[in-house]
Design an enzyme around this catalytic site. Sequence first.
Site, PDB file in Angstrom:
ATOM      1  N   HIS A 256       0.709  -1.133  -2.871  1.00  0.00           N
ATOM      2  CA  HIS A 256       1.665  -1.028  -1.766  1.00  0.00           C
ATOM      3  C   HIS A 256       1.413   0.283  -1.042  1.00  0.00           C
ATOM      4  CE1 HIS A 256       5.508  -0.965   0.400  1.00  0.00           C
ATOM      5  NE2 HIS A 256       5.514  -2.276   0.200  1.00  0.00           N
ATOM      6  N   GLU A 314       5.759  -9.173  -4.227  1.00  0.00           N
ATOM      7  CA  GLU A 314       5.248 -10.534  -4.095  1.00  0.00           C
ATOM      8  C   GLU A 314       5.005 -11.219  -5.432  1.00  0.00           C
ATOM      9  OE1 GLU A 314       5.766 -11.337  -1.247  1.00  0.00           O
ATOM     10  OE2 GLU A 314       4.341 -10.672   0.262  1.00  0.00           O
TER      11      GLU A 314
HETATM   12  N1  ACO Z   1      -6.309  -5.024  -5.796  1.00  0.00           N
HETATM   13  C1  ACO Z   1      -7.425  -4.281  -5.928  1.00  0.00           C
HETATM   14  N2  ACO Z   1      -7.641  -3.129  -5.262  1.00  0.00           N
HETATM   15  C2  ACO Z   1      -6.687  -2.729  -4.415  1.00  0.00           C
HETATM   16  C3  ACO Z   1      -5.484  -3.446  -4.234  1.00  0.00           C
HETATM   17  C4  ACO Z   1      -5.304  -4.639  -4.975  1.00  0.00           C
HETATM   18  N3  ACO Z   1      -4.232  -5.380  -4.863  1.00  0.00           N
HETATM   19  N4  ACO Z   1      -4.712  -2.789  -3.333  1.00  0.00           N
HETATM   20  C5  ACO Z   1      -5.404  -1.705  -2.956  1.00  0.00           C
HETATM   21  N5  ACO Z   1      -6.583  -1.665  -3.615  1.00  0.00           N
HETATM   22  C6  ACO Z   1      -7.600  -0.615  -3.524  1.00  0.00           C
HETATM   23  C7  ACO Z   1      -8.413  -0.739  -2.245  1.00  0.00           C
HETATM   24  O1  ACO Z   1      -9.548  -1.550  -2.443  1.00  0.00           O
HETATM   25  C8  ACO Z   1      -8.782   0.709  -1.994  1.00  0.00           C
HETATM   26  O2  ACO Z   1      -9.825   1.057  -2.875  1.00  0.00           O
HETATM   27  P1  ACO Z   1     -10.969   2.084  -2.380  1.00  0.00           P
HETATM   28  O3  ACO Z   1     -10.228   3.345  -2.014  1.00  0.00           O
HETATM   29  O4  ACO Z   1     -11.874   2.182  -3.554  1.00  0.00           O
HETATM   30  O5  ACO Z   1     -11.588   1.434  -1.182  1.00  0.00           O
HETATM   31  C9  ACO Z   1      -7.542   1.476  -2.463  1.00  0.00           C
HETATM   32  O6  ACO Z   1      -6.933   0.641  -3.447  1.00  0.00           O
HETATM   33  C10 ACO Z   1      -6.526   1.762  -1.357  1.00  0.00           C
HETATM   34  O7  ACO Z   1      -6.318   0.551  -0.621  1.00  0.00           O
HETATM   35  P2  ACO Z   1      -5.810   0.488   0.871  1.00  0.00           P
HETATM   36  O8  ACO Z   1      -6.113  -0.872   1.421  1.00  0.00           O
HETATM   37  O9  ACO Z   1      -6.330   1.668   1.619  1.00  0.00           O
HETATM   38  O10 ACO Z   1      -4.269   0.674   0.678  1.00  0.00           O
HETATM   39  P3  ACO Z   1      -3.175   0.270   1.708  1.00  0.00           P
HETATM   40  O11 ACO Z   1      -2.015   1.150   1.475  1.00  0.00           O
HETATM   41  O12 ACO Z   1      -3.739   0.245   3.099  1.00  0.00           O
HETATM   42  O13 ACO Z   1      -2.861  -1.251   1.316  1.00  0.00           O
HETATM   43  C11 ACO Z   1      -1.871  -3.239   0.583  1.00  0.00           C
HETATM   44  C12 ACO Z   1      -1.667  -1.728   0.827  1.00  0.00           C
HETATM   45  C13 ACO Z   1      -2.377  -3.896   1.866  1.00  0.00           C
HETATM   46  C14 ACO Z   1      -0.533  -3.886   0.192  1.00  0.00           C
HETATM   47  C15 ACO Z   1      -2.899  -3.429  -0.546  1.00  0.00           C
HETATM   48  O14 ACO Z   1      -2.460  -2.801  -1.732  1.00  0.00           O
HETATM   49  C16 ACO Z   1      -3.236  -4.896  -0.814  1.00  0.00           C
HETATM   50  O15 ACO Z   1      -4.096  -5.460  -0.140  1.00  0.00           O
HETATM   51  N6  ACO Z   1      -2.569  -5.548  -1.841  1.00  0.00           N
HETATM   52  C17 ACO Z   1      -2.798  -6.946  -2.114  1.00  0.00           C
HETATM   53  C18 ACO Z   1      -2.012  -7.823  -1.127  1.00  0.00           C
HETATM   54  C19 ACO Z   1      -0.507  -7.814  -1.400  1.00  0.00           C
HETATM   55  O16 ACO Z   1      -0.056  -7.921  -2.536  1.00  0.00           O
HETATM   56  N7  ACO Z   1       0.265  -7.691  -0.308  1.00  0.00           N
HETATM   57  C20 ACO Z   1       1.741  -7.675  -0.359  1.00  0.00           C
HETATM   58  C21 ACO Z   1       2.266  -6.288  -0.128  1.00  0.00           C
HETATM   59  S1  ACO Z   1       4.029  -6.246  -0.261  1.00  0.00           S
HETATM   60  C22 ACO Z   1       4.559  -6.735   1.283  1.00  0.00           C
HETATM   61  O17 ACO Z   1       3.935  -6.487   2.273  1.00  0.00           O
HETATM   62  C23 ACO Z   1       5.802  -7.504   1.379  1.00  0.00           C
END
Ligand code: ACO
Length: 377
Positions: A256, A314
């Site tokens: 998140h 989620e």
């Molecule tokens: N699984 C694996 N790796 C992840 C995940 C995940 N669920 N979430 C983040 N990471 C990793 C990324 O690959 C990145 O790694 P890196 O730095 O080696 O490239 C690092 O963690 C940071 O990720 P970002 O995308 O920069 O983080 P951001 O804050 O932009 O993303 C998000 C947040 C979009 C929710 C992300 O965690 C994600 O894609 N989660 C999965 C989808 C999900 O569950 N969405 C629902 C969110 S709750 C809501 O919106 C109601």
Amino acid sequence: METTIRPGLEGVVAASTRLSHVDGLAGELIIAGFALEELAQKASFEETIYLLWHDRLPTLPELERFRQELALRRALPQVTVDLLRAAASQQIPVMDALRMAAATLSLDSPVGDDAQTEAKTLVARFPTIVAAYWRLSQALEPIQPDPALGHAANYLYMLTSEQPNAAQVRGLESYLNTVSDHGFNVSTFAARVIISTSTDLTSAIVGAVGALKGPLHGGAPGPALDMVFEIGSADRAESYLRAKLERGERLMGFGHRIYKVRDPRAVVLAAAAAQMYHESGDLALYDLAQSVEEVALRLLEEYKPGRKLQTNVEFYTALLLHGLGMETDLFTPTFAIGRVAGWIAHCFEQQEANRIIRPQSVYHGAKGRRWEEYGSV
Ligand code: ACO
């Protein structure tokens, strides 16, 4: 002057709000003054909507009037039903149908309807749209709303044609309360940007629906549950999740932008799901999900050390809504049925002290191109 760009507006504070407070380090969520843990389990969804829109709980007569006003607005204009019927024949996703149908909701509102009336109409009709479309896409006729039922109970009734039991209604009310508002999340921000142009509420809400349906926002619970089903048994969790992370894939339901500890909504929904599965007498899926969560958190720490990737809302949304008998395609639309209350509250708040939201960009494209050179390329 040096310009700092914040990709994804991370860390940027764009407004102050009285609606909800998200503390990502403490894992705390306050909705209009109440700790989530208290509001989620005690309020009816109508009470939460009223609280968000009026910044106080209703008196009993006010609550009764509000319930009735919503109940009377549930039926859809014929043109909306016709649109849903046409959409169902093409089997388009439910969120796309909701976005299209929501745009028609102003059709039978008299010109100059006040914003409160428009707001009640939107909130009242979201469940009717989702349930009607769901049934039409299964080749079933829509069920007419029952004004004697509350908002949550009526939604379950319109989906199944059966009267839900008290535990199911409480489970859904807790869910809708939990997702009703959450700071400046993407869809809420989208709604505020749109309403800041002084356009109508329906336009802002249609934009927010479009933002919510993306898999990085509200579209994750379906894939999160699919993942649990594909894993199938606790002993397969490690190999399955490891393979996913090795391929560079994301684990849905984890991570998140704001929460660096366990999302408090996941805690509340896990408890609500546990209670519901317990009452149903079959805890197998709940236990499997807990095992998957445990392994996922361990592996995320191993593959993404220091990123503090925790369970988000989620993951347990999926489990709770599945326990209510909903198919995965209904998860995000049901999220919208809860969040529309917050979107509207934010639009009202934006309107109270409006300043058009208009950030800037830094140009990094070409310069000095000449039109005369175009034809000779
Ligand atoms: N699984 C694996 N790796 C992840 C995940 C995940 N669920 N979430 C983040 N990471 C990793 C990324 O690959 C990145 O790694 P890196 O730095 O080696 O490239 C690092 O963690 C940071 O990720 P970002 O995308 O920069 O983080 P951001 O804050 O932009 O993303 C998000 C947040 C979009 C929710 C992300 O965690 C994600 O894609 N989660 C999965 C989808 C999900 O569950 N969405 C629902 C969110 S709750 C809501 O919106 C109601």
